[in-house]
Design an enzyme around this catalytic site. Structure first.
Site, short mmCIF file in Angstrom:
data_model
loop_
_atom_site.label_atom_id
_atom_site.label_comp_id
_atom_site.label_asym_id
_atom_site.label_seq_id
_atom_site.Cartn_x
_atom_site.Cartn_y
_atom_site.Cartn_z
CG ASP A 1 -1.83 -1.15 1.32
OD1 ASP A 1 -2.15 -1.70 0.26
OD2 ASP A 1 -2.23 -1.51 2.45
N1 URA Z 1 -1.11 -6.01 3.91
C1 URA Z 1 -1.64 -4.76 3.93
O1 URA Z 1 -2.67 -4.51 4.53
N2 URA Z 1 -0.97 -3.81 3.26
C2 URA Z 1 0.18 -4.02 2.60
O2 URA Z 1 0.74 -3.09 2.01
C3 URA Z 1 0.70 -5.31 2.60
C4 URA Z 1 0.03 -6.30 3.26
#
Ligand code: URA
Length: 227
Positions: free
Chosen positions: A103
């Protein structure tokens, strides 16, 4: 093994197949100095191909790791936001794709390659490649919730529970979680399923690759042992 001319131009110049086809039709592409107008023409990988008079070369297989900073998107193209590809000063950066996104507000280890088979090995659910995250929560994590996360929780909108995971409590509000699948926003959703909010997330490891302590945020390096 030969490949189509538009494929060659697209891979070597970092263009889409459509853009490569257009460049060929516009007579901007030569093979062994000869104008070629057919995008479908087969060429050898070591052919002497030029675009606008500039020689093009196909990259070999590229494998690298990036320490993704916060605030950068895990995408190869985005008209509005800074992408991880913009952090990679490599002549073939535009040919790379991401093996397992993070993310925008997650930092840590990202693997990039132009080898689709290799990235598939890492991301395909049936391969169960382990991913380890450092998770910071807004509230202290209770042992009952920690145990539920280890055993499996039902994510919102999913029918099946998550697979067994390893969770180590590092302090009241920090834990190290290792999961073997990669559902959308999985870590944040796992904690949400037991009533917790993740306020910081950092990926430390994917399979055999650990984010090195001496790789600063925003920096990348080639993977020495990709296989
Ligand atoms: N899980 C999440 O919630 N976000 C990420 O970026 C990676 C794994």
């Amino acid at each position: 093994m030969s490949l189509r001319l538009d494929q060659f131009v697209s891979q070597a110049a970092g263009l889409s197949r459509k853009q490569a086809g257009r460049a060929i039709r516009q007579q901007r592409v030569r093979v062994a100095q000869q104008l070629v107008r057919q995008a479908a023409q087969q060429v050898a990988p070591d052919s002497v191909v030029s675009l606008d008079g500039q020689p093009l070369a196909l990259a070999g297989k590229i494998y690298l790791m990036l320490h993704k900073p916060l605030g950068v998107v895990s995408a190869t193209q985005d008209s509005a936001q800074r992408t991880v590809i913009e952090l990679i000063d490599h002549p073939h950066a535009s040919s790379l794709h991401i093996a397992g996104r993070l993310d925008k507000d997650t930092s840590g280890l990202l693997l990039l390659t132009n080898d689709g088979q290799w990235s598939h090995q890492i991301t395909a659910p049936r391969h169960h490649v382990a991913k380890t995250y450092l998770v910071t929560l807004t509230e202290p994590l209770g042992e009952a919730a920690a145990e539920q996360l280890r055993l499996g929780v039902r994510l919102q909108g999913e029918k099946q529970a998550t697979q067994p995971a390893q969770l180590e409590r590092l302090s009241q509000q920090q834990a190290r979680l290792t999961i073997h699948e990669g559902k959308y926003h999985q870590v944040k959703r796992m904690f949400a399923a037991v009533g917790y909010h993740v306020c910081a997330l950092h990926r430390e490891r994917i399979g055999q690759w650990q984010l090195p302590e001496d790789l600063p945020s925003g920096a990348w390096r080639p993977l020495l042992n990709p296989k």
